[in-house]
Design an enzyme around this catalytic site. Structure first.
Site, PDB file in Angstrom:
ATOM      1  N   ARG A  30      40.603  40.539  42.961  1.00 30.61           N
ATOM      2  CA  ARG A  30      41.867  40.610  42.233  1.00 30.61           C
ATOM      3  C   ARG A  30      42.166  42.048  41.823  1.00 30.61           C
ATOM      4  O   ARG A  30      41.250  42.816  41.541  1.00 30.61           O
ATOM      5  CB  ARG A  30      41.835  39.710  41.012  1.00 30.61           C
ATOM      6  CG  ARG A  30      40.789  40.149  40.007  1.00 30.61           C
ATOM      7  CD  ARG A  30      40.173  39.084  39.208  1.00 30.61           C
ATOM      8  NE  ARG A  30      39.526  38.096  40.028  1.00 30.61           N
ATOM      9  CZ  ARG A  30      38.686  37.209  39.570  1.00 30.61           C
ATOM     10  NH1 ARG A  30      38.389  37.178  38.313  1.00 30.61           N
ATOM     11  NH2 ARG A  30      38.123  36.332  40.351  1.00 30.61           N
ATOM     12  N   ASP A  59      41.136  39.023  30.336  1.00 29.00           N
ATOM     13  CA  ASP A  59      40.630  37.854  29.610  1.00 29.00           C
ATOM     14  C   ASP A  59      40.687  38.106  28.116  1.00 29.00           C
ATOM     15  O   ASP A  59      40.130  39.091  27.618  1.00 29.00           O
ATOM     16  CB  ASP A  59      39.185  37.559  30.009  1.00 29.00           C
ATOM     17  CG  ASP A  59      39.071  36.950  31.392  1.00 29.00           C
ATOM     18  OD1 ASP A  59      40.033  36.296  31.837  1.00 29.00           O
ATOM     19  OD2 ASP A  59      38.021  37.123  32.030  1.00 29.00           O
ATOM     20  N   ASP A  93      42.289  41.503  36.164  1.00 30.04           N
ATOM     21  CA  ASP A  93      41.898  40.290  35.449  1.00 30.04           C
ATOM     22  C   ASP A  93      41.849  40.667  33.979  1.00 30.04           C
ATOM     23  O   ASP A  93      41.131  41.593  33.601  1.00 30.04           O
ATOM     24  CB  ASP A  93      40.527  39.808  35.934  1.00 30.04           C
ATOM     25  CG  ASP A  93      40.131  38.471  35.353  1.00 30.04           C
ATOM     26  OD1 ASP A  93      41.036  37.664  35.040  1.00 30.04           O
ATOM     27  OD2 ASP A  93      38.922  38.214  35.228  1.00 30.04           O
ATOM     28  N   ARG A 129      48.960  39.905  40.548  1.00 31.91           N
ATOM     29  CA  ARG A 129      48.068  38.743  40.555  1.00 31.91           C
ATOM     30  C   ARG A 129      48.927  37.491  40.439  1.00 31.91           C
ATOM     31  O   ARG A 129      49.620  37.293  39.446  1.00 31.91           O
ATOM     32  CB  ARG A 129      47.083  38.808  39.399  1.00 31.91           C
ATOM     33  CG  ARG A 129      46.107  37.643  39.453  1.00 31.91           C
ATOM     34  CD  ARG A 129      45.014  37.767  38.441  1.00 31.91           C
ATOM     35  NE  ARG A 129      44.146  36.601  38.537  1.00 31.91           N
ATOM     36  CZ  ARG A 129      43.063  36.440  37.832  1.00 31.91           C
ATOM     37  NH1 ARG A 129      42.673  37.356  36.981  1.00 31.91           N
ATOM     38  NH2 ARG A 129      42.325  35.363  37.976  1.00 31.91           N
TER      39      ARG A 129
END
Length: 169
Positions: A105, A110, A108, A95
């Site tokens: 993607r 978070d 990811d 990424r």
């Protein structure tokens, strides 16, 4: 592959909650690889939710469905160190650091919450500012830490999820 779904003591000062998602390529392999790379950030075994397929929301491209999960680990790293580690994992998994928002993607990651820390600057906001609004974050979190109260919230993640009226999307 999820390593553990045991319940962990919630709202510990060093408890770190991370949401994972992938909607490009071998999604399961990407989540498995991310979990393996997250493990060294913690001092205890990583607790991993089951993987859940969810529809893409507000995507700019014609993205396919996501595979989402949540992990909890105990870490002595600070929020910015954790953010840097997550961004390094994302970069190592393909990424780019400069990427358009709302596109497919490989991974990811978070940072949802770090203990009871409330933090805000141009790089990071804790707890994640939209976590309580996203069933695809709350459902995996509720699986591994149903009694977790994100800083600033009066209701647990399980209650927030239940108020959405959907247990898994």
């Amino acid at each position: 592959m999820p390593m553990s779904t045991e319940s962990k003591s919630i709202n510990q000062p060093n408890a770190v909650y991370i949401a994972l998602g992938s909607n490009k390529g071998d999604r399961r392999a990407h989540l498995d690889a991310a979990v393996r790379q997250l493990s060294p950030l913690g001092t205890e075994p990583v607790i991993v939710s089951s993987y859940r397929e969810t529809a893409p929301i507000d995507m700019a491209d014609k993205s396919g469905p996501f595979l989402n999960a949540a992990v909890c680990l105990t870490s002595s790293l600070g929020p910015l160190e954790l953010l840097q580690a997550l961004q390094s994992i994302e970069a190592a998994m393909g990424r780019p650091s400069a990427h358009a928002h709302h596109i497919a993607r490989t991974i990811d990651l978070d940072l949802i919450a770090v203990g009871d820390i409330v933090y805000s600057d141009e790089r990071l906001i804790l707890p994640h500012p939209r976590a309580q609004l996203r069933a695809f974050v709350l459902a995996p979190l509720a699986e591994i830490a149903p009694d977790l109260r994100l800083p600033g919230q009066t209701r647990t993640v399980a209650h927030l999820l239940g108020a959405m009226g959907s247990p898994s999307t």
